[in-house]
Every structure is written in C-alpha cells, then in structure tokens.
Design an enzyme around this catalytic site. Structure first.
Site, PDB file in Angstrom:
ATOM      1  N   LEU A 141       0.511  -0.895  -0.220  1.00  0.00           N
ATOM      2  CA  LEU A 141       0.055   0.594   0.042  1.00  0.00           C
ATOM      3  C   LEU A 141       1.178   1.667  -0.055  1.00  0.00           C
ATOM      4  O   LEU A 141       1.717   1.528   0.520  1.00  0.00           O
ATOM      5  CB  LEU A 141      -0.941   0.199   1.732  1.00  0.00           C
ATOM      6  CG  LEU A 141      -2.227  -1.445   1.152  1.00  0.00           C
ATOM      7  CD1 LEU A 141      -2.721  -0.947   2.362  1.00  0.00           C
ATOM      8  CD2 LEU A 141      -3.524  -1.414   0.281  1.00  0.00           C
ATOM      9  N   ASP A 142       0.296   2.328  -0.264  1.00  0.00           N
ATOM     10  CA  ASP A 142       0.966   3.804  -0.732  1.00  0.00           C
ATOM     11  C   ASP A 142       1.224   3.801   0.955  1.00  0.00           C
ATOM     12  O   ASP A 142       0.233   3.637   1.855  1.00  0.00           O
ATOM     13  CB  ASP A 142       0.565   4.540  -1.423  1.00  0.00           C
ATOM     14  CG  ASP A 142       0.450   4.530  -2.929  1.00  0.00           C
ATOM     15  OD1 ASP A 142       1.251   4.038  -3.688  1.00  0.00           O
ATOM     16  OD2 ASP A 142      -0.382   4.817  -3.467  1.00  0.00           O
ATOM     17  N   LYS A 143       2.320   4.970   1.009  1.00  0.00           N
ATOM     18  CA  LYS A 143       2.652   5.248   2.055  1.00  0.00           C
ATOM     19  C   LYS A 143       1.950   6.174   2.800  1.00  0.00           C
ATOM     20  O   LYS A 143       1.172   5.725   4.544  1.00  0.00           O
ATOM     21  CB  LYS A 143       3.591   6.235   2.685  1.00  0.00           C
ATOM     22  CG  LYS A 143       4.144   6.943   3.549  1.00  0.00           C
ATOM     23  CD  LYS A 143       5.400   8.689   3.471  1.00  0.00           C
ATOM     24  CE  LYS A 143       5.357   9.038   4.515  1.00  0.00           C
ATOM     25  NZ  LYS A 143       6.490   9.963   4.502  1.00  0.00           N
ATOM     26  N   ARG A 240      -5.450   5.951  -7.781  1.00  0.00           N
ATOM     27  CA  ARG A 240      -5.366   6.666  -7.829  1.00  0.00           C
ATOM     28  C   ARG A 240      -4.885   7.919  -9.610  1.00  0.00           C
ATOM     29  O   ARG A 240      -5.175   8.619  -9.617  1.00  0.00           O
ATOM     30  CB  ARG A 240      -3.606   7.202  -7.202  1.00  0.00           C
ATOM     31  CG  ARG A 240      -3.844   6.729  -5.698  1.00  0.00           C
ATOM     32  CD  ARG A 240      -2.640   7.409  -4.419  1.00  0.00           C
ATOM     33  NE  ARG A 240      -2.018   8.318  -4.766  1.00  0.00           N
ATOM     34  CZ  ARG A 240      -0.703   8.778  -4.405  1.00  0.00           C
ATOM     35  NH1 ARG A 240       0.199   7.849  -3.986  1.00  0.00           N
ATOM     36  NH2 ARG A 240      -0.125   9.960  -4.445  1.00  0.00           N
TER      37      ARG A 240
END
Length: 327
Positions: A141-143, A240
């Site tokens: 998962l992105d930060k 995104r």
C-alpha cells in the site's frame, strides 16, 4: 547486507498422471510450495536427481514413477533491522499475518525511508519472516494509504499468495473520496506505466501494464463523491492514477490531483478540512482470499480511519447546508 541460506530437501515419486511432462513442469506440480522459476533454477544448478542421477535440463521429459530428489538452498538477503514498531494485527497464524496499516507508514525501505517501515516492524514481531524473500511482503500500500495487507510468514505461503495475486484470486476492495460529483459507477481499463518525465509518478501509457479498476458510488455530496473500488490488477498508484484520468482525483492527492479544490461558498470548517487533509483519501477496507495452505476462504474488513470519517461528516454537513451543485 548479509545472505542467509535455508536448506530445502524434497523427495517423491513422479505420479503417472504427469507422464510426458517436462521435468520443470512436473516438479512444479509435485512441489507447489515452490515456484516453477525457482525449481527451474535448481534443475540448472544440478540440485535435482532423477533415479539417483543429476538431471540439469528442465525440458527433459519424465515417464512416471521416477524417484525425484531435490537438495537445494534458498538464499535470503537480510539487509534490514528489526524495529519495535507497533502493528495493528487483524489476523495471524503460523503461515500468514494480516495488518491494518496506518497512514504515514512506508511498507518497504527505500530511498528516503531506510527504516521505520512495515518490513522493519515485521522482522521484530515475527522474526521468522527473515527467512522469506522480501520478508513475506507480497503486495504493498502507498505510504499514506491505510488499510488491509496480507503478509506471508513462510516460503510456501508466499509462493501460493503470489500465484493467487497473479491469477486475480485475491479480492481487494477500497473506499475513497474524490473531487467532483459522479453520477454512476463504472470501470477503468487503462494500462499504467512509469511517467515519462516524473520519476516518482505513474501515468496512463499504451506501453504500460494492464490495469482494471471497478468503482461504484456509495454517497454523493455537493462537490465530492464517496466511492467503493475493486482492483483486478495491482499496479503502483493504480486507483489514484485511474481516478485522476477520469478527472475525479482523490481528495488530498497532491501528486495526481493538484491543489485542494474549494467549492464556492465553502464555510470555515470545509476550507480547513480540505486544506488540512494531507494524504490521499484512500483506504483498503476489505480483503478476501483462500488461505495459502489450508485453502479456507477468509475475509477481513477494516473500518474507515478517523480522518476519512471526519472528512465525510464535513462533506455531509456542507451538502445539507448548500444542496448539490447544479453544474
């Protein structure tokens, strides 16, 4: 960086049903805990004996009932330290671990984030993951994306989870808040690749990897939409990039959405919320998969984090005050 070696010793007779198969294909079916590419490397390295004789050609055919012996090693690169970082563990057994990742926590060490990551926390909580490539991390998962992640604690579990991901047999659902009022749900089918000029960004590119995102409307507000999304693929920044491609970027996503968009006549609370929301409003809310060892179908949910709940409350209040934008 250090290298740890884990011994692998396997033996079995080739079943008749595999008669005529290539050696690497037969062994991949006989020993499904290890990937076909790994088995092929072992064959080429002379780690496989057939009826007591080394076979080093993956394309050699088997005829059934041969006795197979594999005496090999797994090389595991250990270059990161265990750190006592709290993890929100949703589920754990001897094979897998599911966590609910908070915002502002990087999954894997990299440039600018040498430590303080999920990987460092895993090495502390479950030291055995040091014997698994990438410490058992099979997807990221992105930060600043919150929510559910599954981690493998053993090599066999990792092998099966990676295969399930590639076969799209793991269900991952997200919730997001985007700018703009969407009329209905739909599907984005657009390949994603590295941005041609921005090194840290992804983009829709014909030469990119296939990427499919399904989305449906959960709630509509004056100038925003609450979405439920499901991934078929798992490309970097996929949701995104796809939502920005539709011109409905995620709230808080400065990389793909630009500066905060303030609806006309926004009140102080609305302005403060949109300007102060410093991460993409994206949460991995549900994860479903077949357990990599037992085959049992399992499902987990993680409630929306507090910041997204507060965002939705402010959007509801704004819509009640102003109604829906006609444009």
């Amino acid at each position: 960086m250090s290298i740890q070696q884990q011994a692998v010793q396997l033996s079995a007779a080739v079943p008749e049903i595999l008669m005529g198969k290539r050696l690497d294909q037969a062994l991949a079916e006989m020993f499904p805990d290890y990937s076909r590419s790994r088995i092929k490397d072992w064959i080429l390295a002379g780690n496989v004996k057939v009826n007591g004789v080394v076979w080093d050609k993956p394309k050699e055919k088997v005829f059934g009932e041969e006795q197979i012996e594999i005496d090999a090693t797994l090389e595991i690169q250990v270059s990161h330290e265990a750190q006592s970082i709290e993890l929100n563990i949703v589920y754990e057994d001897e094979h897998i671990l599911v966590i609910n990742k908070p915002a502002d926590l990087v999954v894997h060490p990299g440039a600018g984030n040498a430590d303080g990551t999920v990987l460092n926390a895993l090495l502390s909580h479950a030291p055995e993951v040091a014997n698994v490539p990438r410490a058992g991390i099979v997807h990221r998962l992105d930060k600043d994306t919150t929510g559910l992640m599954v981690v493998a604690k053993t090599v066999p579990a990792q092998t099966h989870l990676v295969e399930a991901l590639q076969a799209r047999e793991i269900s991952r659902e997200y919730e997001a808040v985007v700018y703009g009022t969407m009329v209905a749900g739909g599907v984005v089918d657009a390949p994603i690749g590295r941005h041609p000029t921005k090194r840290t960004s992804m983009a829709i590119r014909e030469s990119g990897k296939p990427a499919v995102t399904h989305y449906r409307v959960k709630d509509k507000f004056r100038a925003h939409t609450h979405l439920r999304l499901k991934l078929e693929s798992g490309r970097t920044h996929q949701i995104r990039v796809h939502m920005a491609h539709l011109r409905y970027p995620l709230v808080g996503d400065n990389l793909y959405g630009g500066r905060p968009r303030l609806p006309k006549a926004s009140g102080p609370e609305m302005i403060a919320m949109l300007r102060g929301f410093k991460r993409q409003a994206l949460h991995a809310i549900q994860l479903e998969l077949a357990h990599p060892i037992t085959g049992e179908w399992m499902s987990w949910k993680a409630p929306l984090p507090e910041d997204m709940c507060e965002l939705l409350e402010v959007l509801k209040a704004d819509t009640l005050e102003h109604g829906f934008d006609e444009d």
